[in-house]
Design a protein around this motif. Structure first.
Motif, mmCIF file in Angstrom:
data_model
loop_
_atom_site.group_PDB
_atom_site.id
_atom_site.type_symbol
_atom_site.label_atom_id
_atom_site.label_comp_id
_atom_site.label_asym_id
_atom_site.label_seq_id
_atom_site.Cartn_x
_atom_site.Cartn_y
_atom_site.Cartn_z
ATOM 1 N N TYR A 1 0.820 -1.026 0.166
ATOM 2 C CA TYR A 1 0.770 0.152 -0.213
ATOM 3 C C TYR A 1 0.878 1.445 -0.201
ATOM 4 N N PRO A 2 1.593 1.512 -1.157
ATOM 5 C CA PRO A 2 2.334 2.738 -1.296
ATOM 6 C C PRO A 2 1.709 4.343 -0.320
ATOM 7 N N ASP A 3 2.339 4.669 0.625
ATOM 8 C CA ASP A 3 1.764 6.189 1.565
ATOM 9 C C ASP A 3 2.923 6.731 1.106
ATOM 10 N N ALA A 4 2.462 7.721 1.002
ATOM 11 C CA ALA A 4 3.709 9.165 1.484
ATOM 12 C C ALA A 4 4.135 9.763 2.226
ATOM 13 N N SER A 5 2.607 9.689 2.993
ATOM 14 C CA SER A 5 3.035 10.541 4.512
ATOM 15 C C SER A 5 3.443 9.403 5.503
ATOM 16 N N LEU A 6 3.477 7.989 5.271
ATOM 17 C CA LEU A 6 3.808 6.615 5.883
ATOM 18 C C LEU A 6 5.801 6.942 5.477
ATOM 19 N N ASP A 7 6.051 7.130 4.385
ATOM 20 C CA ASP A 7 6.873 7.121 3.308
ATOM 21 C C ASP A 7 8.203 8.593 4.576
ATOM 22 N N ALA A 8 7.187 9.563 4.653
ATOM 23 C CA ALA A 8 7.848 11.161 4.824
ATOM 24 C C ALA A 8 8.019 10.473 6.447
ATOM 25 N N TYR A 9 7.030 10.423 7.066
ATOM 26 C CA TYR A 9 7.173 9.624 9.145
ATOM 27 C C TYR A 9 8.816 8.571 8.927
ATOM 28 N N LEU A 10 9.040 7.909 7.878
ATOM 29 C CA LEU A 10 10.183 7.154 8.078
ATOM 30 C C LEU A 10 11.178 7.663 7.712
ATOM 31 N N ASP A 11 11.431 8.584 7.067
ATOM 32 C CA ASP A 11 12.555 9.311 6.649
ATOM 33 C C ASP A 11 13.202 9.999 8.119
ATOM 34 N N THR A 12 11.752 10.383 9.009
ATOM 35 C CA THR A 12 11.946 11.452 10.290
ATOM 36 C C THR A 12 12.679 10.521 11.227
ATOM 37 N N LEU A 13 11.742 9.134 11.398
ATOM 38 C CA LEU A 13 12.485 8.316 12.214
ATOM 39 C C LEU A 13 14.365 7.882 11.454
ATOM 40 N N ILE A 14 13.898 8.156 10.546
ATOM 41 C CA ILE A 14 15.993 7.808 10.220
ATOM 42 C C ILE A 14 16.206 8.324 10.295
ATOM 43 N N SER A 15 15.919 9.743 10.619
ATOM 44 C CA SER A 15 16.985 11.037 11.187
ATOM 45 C C SER A 15 16.578 11.358 12.197
ATOM 46 N N TYR A 16 16.305 10.466 13.274
ATOM 47 C CA TYR A 16 16.557 10.747 15.048
ATOM 48 C C TYR A 16 17.559 9.550 14.697
ATOM 49 N N ILE A 17 17.094 8.093 14.089
ATOM 50 C CA ILE A 17 18.345 7.209 14.633
ATOM 51 C C ILE A 17 20.192 7.646 13.828
ATOM 52 N N GLY A 18 19.850 7.980 12.367
ATOM 53 C CA GLY A 18 21.000 8.596 12.109
ATOM 54 C C GLY A 18 21.631 9.625 13.311
ATOM 55 N N ALA A 19 21.079 10.406 14.140
ATOM 56 C CA ALA A 19 21.784 11.345 14.457
ATOM 57 C C ALA A 19 22.406 10.434 16.082
ATOM 58 N N ALA A 20 21.304 9.417 16.052
ATOM 59 C CA ALA A 20 21.773 9.053 17.665
ATOM 60 C C ALA A 20 22.821 8.023 17.516
ATOM 61 N N GLN A 21 23.051 7.774 16.260
ATOM 62 C CA GLN A 21 24.208 6.858 15.935
ATOM 63 C C GLN A 21 25.693 7.716 16.039
ATOM 64 N N GLU A 22 26.642 7.061 16.875
ATOM 65 C CA GLU A 22 28.615 7.407 17.635
ATOM 66 C C GLU A 22 28.824 7.849 15.938
ATOM 67 N N ASP A 23 29.739 9.032 15.846
ATOM 68 C CA ASP A 23 31.027 8.423 14.448
ATOM 69 C C ASP A 23 31.141 7.478 14.489
ATOM 70 N N ASP A 24 32.035 6.137 14.893
ATOM 71 C CA ASP A 24 31.830 4.929 14.556
ATOM 72 C C ASP A 24 31.337 3.598 14.423
#
Length: 803
Positions: free
Chosen positions: A108-131
Motif C-alpha cells: 500500500y504505497p503511502d507518501a505520508s508513511l514514507d515521510a514519517y519513516l524518513d523522519t524516524l531514520i533521521s533520529y536514528i542517524g543522529a543517535a549513531q556515534e561517529d564510528d
C-alpha cells in the motif's frame, strides 16, 4: 556535458555493483518475492489491511508514548533528558516497526508513511556515534546505564545487554526499507554499524557472541544486498563461536544455547525465541556456505521439536519460567507459554529449512503455526495481543493493548505482511505451490514471467484452482503441496495421530481432467507443457478429525483435539452451556456438523456436536449430563471477553474440570495485595500433583519478596468457619522465583477490624500437601491469609479451602 555523462556512468556503475549479483552459494530453492504476490482472499488480505490501518499505527503511537523514539532524539542531541524506557533492548522495537512499515509500503504505497519513516531514520542517524556504534542506553549517559549493560562496549552482550540483538533488527529493517523505497538512508546506518561489529568482534578480536541471536539473520540480509562476504563470515562466526571457549563460562548456558558448540547440539533447549532465531541464522549460514555440518545439527534439533516438544497448535516453548523448551513430551495446556515471538521465529526457521531441502514437512509445520499458534497472538480488531498462548484457560486470560516488553506486537506487525512471500517458490524444475491463499501473482521462471491466478476459499474449503498463464508455452513441473493432515499425518513423527484413519483421496485435475500423480517429499508433481489458460484444480477433503497425542504426553492422556483442514478448534465458554468449556466430555463418538457463520468472529466455520458436560454433585463426586457443544477456531478465542477455553477434550469424566460444587471458598469474592490474572485458581477445586505442578494454574506474588502480602475471601453471606487448608506453590528446583513463605497467619473480619484466629494446631509450612490449620469457630463475612515472603523469594498458592 562530459562531466555530467561521466558522473552518470560512475553512478550507474556504483548502483549496479551495489546490487548483489548471483551469490557463490545459496538456497537451492528460490522464494517468489512477496511483492510479486497480491493476495485477494477474504482471510489473509483483510488481516494485512488491518495491520496497515490499525496495528502498525498503534505500534508507532506506543513507540512515541513510551519514549522509545525519544531515546534516539536524546542520544542524537536533538532533545535533552534521560533514557526513557524500561529495557535496553527497546531500540529494537522501533527497528521492527520500520521493517513492518516498509513491507506495508510495498503493498500500500503511502507518501505520508514514507515521510514519517524518513523522519524516524533521521533520529536514528543522529543517535549513531561517529564510528557506527548505535545503542541509545549507553550513548545517552555512559555513567548511568541499565544494570544489564557493561561498562565497556560489548562487555555484557554475551549475557543480556542486547547490543547485538538491537542492531540485528536494525539490519533487517534497513534491508526491508531499502528494498521497499530504494533509499539508502537506513541502509547506510546499518552498514556503518555492521562494519564496526565486524571490526571489533571475531576470531582473534573480542571473541563474544550475542546473548539473544537475531543479528545472524540481519547480517545475511546485508550480505545479500551488498555481496560483501565479510557479513556472511561474521554471521558464520557468531554461530561457530557459540558454546565454545569463554562463551561457555561467561554465557548463560542452556538458556541461550551456549552449553556446547552448535555442531554438537542435538536438542532444542533454553529460551525458545533465542533458539529459533539461532536456528534460522544457522540455516542461512548452511545454505550460503554449503557446509553440511550445520544441517546435521539442524535436522536433529528440528526433529526434537516436532517429534517431542511442539503443541498441536504449532506452539513451542512450553515453560513460562524461562520462556523456553521443557523436557520432551512435557506439554501442559493451562500453563502453556508458547510465546507469540517463538511462533514467529519457528515460521522463519521452517521456511528456511524448506528452501534448503524442498520437503513439504516444513510447510506442514509452518502452516500449522500460521493458522493457529501465530494468529492467536492478535485480536481480530488488530489492537489487542497475547504474549503467551495457552491451550486452556479458566477465564483468566485476556489480550493486552500493549506490554512493557513489547517484542510480540511489533514482531507480529512485521511478519503478517510478509506471508504472501511464502505462497510460491521455484527451482530449476518448476514452481512450488506451498500455501493455498487466493492471489494473483507474477512468477519469474527461467526466461519468462508466468502469471498465476489462484482461486480458493481456504482454509474453510479445500477446493483450489490455479490458472496458469505463461508468456510462452513451456514444459516444467508444478509441485503442489499435499498437506500432511490430508495424507493421514497430523504432523511429521508420532507426537500426534488421527484417532481414526479415513484415507479420503486428494484429487487433482488439469483442464477438468483428473490426473494421476506421485507424492515426492510431500508434493504432487505435475509435469507437462503448460499453455496460456491451463487450469489446475485441487480438491482436498476437509472432514472433522479427532486427534490423539502420543501416550508419553501425560497432560493429553485420555483426551482428544479437534481439527478441520489446517485449523485447530477449541471450545469457548460463551458458546457452550453454563459458560463452561473445561467440563466438556467427548466420550460417545459424536457426529460432527459444520456451518460457516459470517456474523461470528469476522466469519468462521464452527463445528457442532452432541457431547456431555460434567459437574460436581458432591465435593468429591462427578456427574455427567448430555449437552450440545460448539467449537470455534483456536485463533479466534478471547475476542469476546475472558472466557473458559479448551483445546484438548476429556474422554473420561474424572479428568474434566467439572462445574464446582458450591462451597464457602467457591462462592466467595477473591481479592489480593498483588494483581495477578490467576487469582481465580484459588477456589477452582483443582488439586495439584505436587507443589511444582505446572499443569494447572496457580496464584503467585512474584516478583514481590521480603515483604508481607495477603489474599482475602469475602463470603457470599456470614459463615461459621473453623478450618483453612492451603496448598503452596514452590518451583524449586526450577529457576523460577517462588518458594514456600517464611510464615503466614489467618485473620477474620470482625466489624471493621481484622483479628487473628485462635489456632488449635501449628501453622506448618510444607510442600506437596495441603497445610491445614484448625481454629476456634468464628462467625464472619471474610477471611484473610497474611503471608510473609522470604528474603529472596516470592510465594504462590494453588488452592485455599475454607470449612
Amino acid at each position: 556535458m562530459k562531466k555530467i555523462v561521466l558522473l552518470m556512468l560512475v553512478f550507474s556503475f556504483c548502483i549496479s555493483s551495489f546490487f548483489a549479483q548471483e551469490l557463490k552459494k545459496d538456497y537451492p530453492i528460490k522464494p517468489v518475492p512477496f511483492t510479486k504476490v497480491k493476495l485477494t482472499d477474504k482471510f489473509w488480505a483483510p488481516r494485512i489491511k488491518t495491520d496497515k490501518d490499525v496495528t502498525i499505527p498503534l505500534a508507532f503511537r506506543k513507540a512515541e508514548e513510551t519514549g522509545r523514539i525519544k531515546n534516539f532524539k536524546i542520544a542524537g542531541g536533538l532533545e535533552k533528558g534521560k533514557f526513557c524506557t524500561q529495557f535496553p533492548f527497546d531500540d529494537s522495537d522501533v527497528f521492527k516497526n520500520i521493517e513492518a512499515a516498509s513491507y506495508i509500503l510495498q503493498i500500500y504505497p503511502d507518501a505520508s508513511l514514507d515521510a514519517y519513516l524518513d523522519t524516524l531514520i533521521s533520529y536514528i542517524g543522529a543517535a549513531q556515534e561517529d564510528d557506527g556504534y548505535l545503542f541509545t542506553n549507553r550513548t545517552i549517559d555512559p555513567d548511568n546505564m541499565h544494570e544489564w549493560v557493561g561498562k565497556k562496549r560489548w562487555e555484557k552482550t554475551i549475557q543480556i545487554s542486547h547490543e547485538l540483538y538491537n542492531v540485528g533488527h536494525l539490519y533487517e529493517a534497513a534491508a526491508a526499507h531499502y528494498l521497499a523505497t530504494g533509499k539508502r538512508s537506513l541502509l547506510n546506518i546499518a552498514l556503518k554499524n555492521a562494519d564496526l561489529v565486524c571490526n571489533d568482534i571475531g576470531w582473534g578480536k573480542l571473541e563474544t557472541v550475542p546473548g539473544h541471536p537475531v543479528i545472524e539473520m540481519g547480517l545475511i540480509k546485508l550480505y545479500r544486498i551488498t555481496n560483501d562476504e565479510k557479513y556472511l563470515n561474521q554471521a558464520k562466526y557468531f554461530v561457530d563461536k557459540r558454546g565454545t571457549g569463554e562463551t561457555v563460562k561467561l554465557g548463560t548456558g542452556i538458556y541461550a544455547q551456549m552449553h556446547k558448540p552448535f555442531f554438537e547440539q542435538d536438542s532444542a533447549v533454553g529460551h525458545a525465541v533465542r533458539a529459533e532465531y539461532l536456528y534460522s541464522g544457522a540455516t542461512d549460514v548452511a545454505a550460503l556456505t554449503g557446509d553440511n555440518v550445520y544441517v546435521k545439527a539442524l535436522d536433529k534439533i528440528w526433529e526434537d521439536i516436532v517429534y517431542r516438544k511442539m503443541y498441536i497448535t504449532g506452539g513451542t516453548g512450553a515453560q513460562g519460567e524461562y520462556e523456553g523448551f521443557g523436557p520432551a513430551y512435557e506439554l501442559p495446556n493451562l500453563s502453556a507459554y508458547c510465546e507469540t515471538c517463538a511462533q514467529i521465529a519457528d515460521i522463519f526457521w521452517n521456511y528456511r529449512m524448506f528452501l534448503l531441502k524442498g520437503e513439504a514437512k516444513y510447510f506442514d509445520v509452518l502452516e500449522r503455526i500460521l493458522y493457529n499458534g501465530f494468529l492467536s497472538g492478535i485480536s481480530l480488531s488488530g489492537d489487542r495481543f497475547f504474549y503467551p498462548n495457552p491451550l486452556a484457560s479458566m477465564a483468566n486470560y485476556e489480550r493486552s493493548e500493549w506490554f512493557g516488553c513489547a517484542c510480540c506486537p511489533v514482531n507480529f506487525t512485521r511478519t503478517l505482511p510478509s506471508i504472501q512471500g511464502y505462497v510460491y517458490a521455484t527451482n530449476e524444475k518448476g514452481i512450488y505451490v506451498n500455501l493455498f491463499i487466493q492471489n494473483n501473482s507474477e512468477v519469474e521462471f527461467r526466461n519468462q514471467v508466468i502469471n498465476l491466478n489462484q482461486q480458493t476459499n481456504y482454509p474453510w474449503n479445500g477446493k483450489i484452482s490455479v490458472e496458469v498463464n505463461p508468456e510462452k508455452s513451456e514444459q516444467f513441473s508444478f509441485m503442489v503441496r499435499i498437506p500432511g493432515w490430508a495424507r493421514e499425518e497430523v504432523v511429521p513423527g508420532d507426537l500426534y495421530s488421527f484417532k481414526k484413519k479415513i484415507n479420503l483421496p486428494v484429487k487433482i485435475f488439469v483442464n477438468d481432467k483428473e490426473v494421476s500423480y506421485k507424492i515426492n517429499n510431500g508434493y504432487a508433481e505435475i509435469n507437462r507443457e503448460w499453455n496460456k489458460g491451463d487450469k489446475i484444480m485441487i480438491d482436498i477433503p476437509m472432514p472433522v478429525r479427532e486427534i490423539l497425542a502420543n501416550e508419553k504426553v501425560a497432560e493429553d492422556k485420555d483426551r482428544i483435539a479437534i481439527q478441520r483442514g489446517p485449523i485447530v478448534y477449541c471450545a469457548e465458554g460463551i458458546d457452550n452451556p453454563n459458560n463452561r468449556a473445561l467440563n466438556i466430555l467427548i466420550d460417545n463418538n459424536p457426529e460432527y456438523s459444520t456451518e460457516f457463520k459470517n456474523d461470528l468472529l469476522n466469519g468462521v466455520q464452527v463445528i457442532k456436536a452432541n457431547a456431555k458436560g460434567t459437574k460436581k454433585i458432591t465435593e468429591s463426586e462427578i456427574g455427567a449430563f448430555n449437552q450440545g457443544v460448539t467449537l470455534i477456531p483456536y485463533y479466534a478465542w478471547a475476542n469476546r471477553g475472558m472466557q473458559e477455553m479448551n483445546v484438548w477434550f476429556a474422554t473420561k469424566s474424572e479428568i474434566t474440570k467439572p462445574i464446582p460444587y458450591p462451597t464457602i471458598a467457591n462462592t466467595s469474592k477473591i481479592s489480593s495485595s498483588h494483581k495477578q490474572r490467576n487469582i481465580n485458581s484459588l477456589n477452582d477445586q483443582l488439586e495439584p500433583a505436587n507443589s511444582n505442578d505446572h499443569s494447572i494454574p496457580y496464584f503467585h506474588w512474584w516478583p514481590k519478596k521480603d515483604c508481607t502480602e495477603w489474599l482475602q475471601y469475602d463470603f457470599a453471606k456470614e459463615e461459621e468457619i473453623s478450618s483453612s487448608s492451603i496448598y503452596w506453590f514452590d518451583d524449586e528446583p526450577d529457576s523460577g522465583g517462588c518458594r514456600i513463605p517464611a510464615l503466614y497467619k489467618l485473620l477474620y473480619k470482625s466489624g471493621e477490624d481484622w483479628k487473628p484466629v485462635e489456632a488449635l494446631n501449628e501453622y506448618k509450612i510444607e510442600k506437596d500437601k495441603f497445610n491445614v490449620v484448625d481454629f476456634k469457630k468464628v462467625k464472619t463475612t471474610a477471611l484473610r491469609l497474611e503471608v510473609t515472603l522470604k528474603k529472596d523469594w516470592a510465594s504462590g498458592v494453588y488452592e485455599w479451602i475454607i470449612k
